[in-house]
Design an enzyme around this catalytic site. Structure first.
Site, PDB file in Angstrom:
ATOM      1  N   GLY A 114       0.782  -1.236   0.000  1.00 33.27           N
ATOM      2  CA  GLY A 114       0.000   0.000   0.000  1.00 33.27           C
ATOM      3  C   GLY A 114       0.813   1.287   0.000  1.00 33.27           C
ATOM      4  O   GLY A 114       0.348   2.312   0.493  1.00 33.27           O
ATOM      5  N   ASN A 134       1.468   3.063  -2.619  1.00 34.86           N
ATOM      6  CA  ASN A 134       0.731   4.016  -3.474  1.00 34.86           C
ATOM      7  C   ASN A 134      -0.480   4.575  -2.742  1.00 34.86           C
ATOM      8  O   ASN A 134      -0.782   5.766  -2.848  1.00 34.86           O
ATOM      9  CB  ASN A 134       0.325   3.354  -4.787  1.00 34.86           C
ATOM     10  CG  ASN A 134       1.468   3.302  -5.775  1.00 34.86           C
ATOM     11  OD1 ASN A 134       1.841   4.316  -6.354  1.00 34.86           O
ATOM     12  ND2 ASN A 134       2.070   2.135  -5.920  1.00 34.86           N
ATOM     13  N   HIS A 157       0.520   0.889 -13.422  1.00 31.31           N
ATOM     14  CA  HIS A 157       1.319  -0.268 -13.834  1.00 31.31           C
ATOM     15  C   HIS A 157       2.795   0.140 -13.887  1.00 31.31           C
ATOM     16  O   HIS A 157       3.121   1.179 -14.463  1.00 31.31           O
ATOM     17  CB  HIS A 157       0.844  -0.756 -15.210  1.00 31.31           C
ATOM     18  CG  HIS A 157       1.571  -1.974 -15.645  1.00 31.31           C
ATOM     19  ND1 HIS A 157       1.355  -3.208 -15.070  1.00 31.31           N
ATOM     20  CD2 HIS A 157       2.554  -2.170 -16.576  1.00 31.31           C
ATOM     21  CE1 HIS A 157       2.151  -4.099 -15.628  1.00 31.31           C
ATOM     22  NE2 HIS A 157       2.886  -3.497 -16.543  1.00 31.31           N
TER      23      HIS A 157
HETATM   24  C1  GRF Z   1       3.084  -1.000  -7.678  1.00 30.62           C
HETATM   25  O1  GRF Z   1       4.351  -1.146  -8.254  1.00 30.62           O
HETATM   26  C2  GRF Z   1       2.020  -0.922  -8.737  1.00 30.62           C
HETATM   27  O2  GRF Z   1       2.452  -0.326  -9.909  1.00 30.62           O
HETATM   28  C3  GRF Z   1       1.734  -2.372  -8.990  1.00 30.62           C
HETATM   29  O3  GRF Z   1       1.812  -2.976  -7.721  1.00 30.62           O
HETATM   30  C4  GRF Z   1       2.689  -2.228  -6.884  1.00 30.62           C
HETATM   31  C5  GRF Z   1       1.931  -1.895  -5.627  1.00 30.62           C
HETATM   32  O4  GRF Z   1       2.731  -1.405  -4.619  1.00 30.62           O
HETATM   33  N1  GRF Z   1       0.472  -2.518  -9.677  1.00 30.62           N
HETATM   34  P1  GRF Z   1       2.069  -0.796  -3.288  1.00 30.62           P
HETATM   35  O5  GRF Z   1       1.141  -1.855  -2.707  1.00 30.62           O
HETATM   36  O6  GRF Z   1       1.340   0.451  -3.666  1.00 30.62           O
HETATM   37  O7  GRF Z   1       3.227  -0.545  -2.373  1.00 30.62           O
END
Ligand code: GRF
Length: 207
Positions: A12, A14, A109
């Site tokens: 999480g 992001n 992505h």
């Molecule tokens: C990110 O690299 C995103 O692009 C991919 O999964 C990862 C998620 O990371 N779809 P986080 O859970 O946000 O740390």
């Protein structure tokens, strides 16, 4: 204030970047509900720390993908979410979600689509030996990692890079780009044209 529902499966980071951008005023949005496809995802704790309601779905729920997607769509609708933000969600979003939120499901992505689709975008680009990879934010549709592209950022691969250093730079770009794109949505600047291409209006002509 744009209301966001966020789908996660893992750490999480992001989600955290989005929560932080809402808190510091660079993103005029509010995360109204976080749903995880894994009940022990660390991202759920990040949401709870920010007083955001959470739902952790178990593997059993996904025994019926249709029922799982119906549940997700229902809960986000009840929470008043206007957009669904996939942030490291490692499952497909099916018809019940896409139909309840048409052109309102966004994904990030860690590669330059349409290259290196799938769950291992960073590793696959590294293994291929490309010199430039990056990050893509796009509308989700029924096919994995497809759908109109909203924004992309290139990330160069240097001679001295390791997969770890590359991963770090890609994640740093993600954490900057995702809130920026969401702010474009929040200010009504993103539309999809007749070719299903994304148009971004300038600030003065925003609706
Ligand atoms: C990110 O690299 C995103 O692009 C991919 O999964 C990862 C998620 O990371 N779809 P986080 O859970 O946000 O740390």
């Amino acid at each position: 204030m744009l209301k966001l529902g966020v789908l996660i499966s893992g750490s999480g980071t992001n989600l955290q970047a989005i929560i932080d951008a809402c808190a510091n005023g660079t993103l005029d949005a509010e995360v109204v509900l976080v749903i995880s496809s894994k009940p022990d995802a660390y991202g759920l704790q990040r949401a709870q720390q920010a007083n955001i309601p959470t739902i952790g779905l178990t593997r059993e729920v996904y025994n019926s993908q249709l029922a799982a997607d119906q549940l997700i769509a229902e809960r986000f609708a009840q929470a008043g979410a206007e957009y669904i933000v996939m942030a490291g969600y490692m499952r497909m979003v099916g018809a019940p979600i896409l139909e309840a939120f048409p052109d309102k499901v966004i994904n990030i992505h860690p590669a330059l689509l349409p290259a290196f689709v799938g769950a291992h975008g960073i590793q696959d680009a590294w293994d291929y030996g490309v010199k430039v990879t990056g990050v893509t934010v796009h509308f989700a549709n029924a096919a994995y990692d497809e759908g109109p592209i909203i924004a992309q950022r290139a990330v160069e691969i240097y001679e001295h890079d390791s997969i770890e250093s590359l991963e770090q730079r890609i994640h740093a770009v993600e954490h900057e780009l995702y809130p920026q794109v969401l702010q474009l949505l929040a200010t009504g600047r993103i539309s999809i044209d007749e070719h299903r291409h994304v148009r971004i209006s300038n600030p003065n002509s925003a609706a």
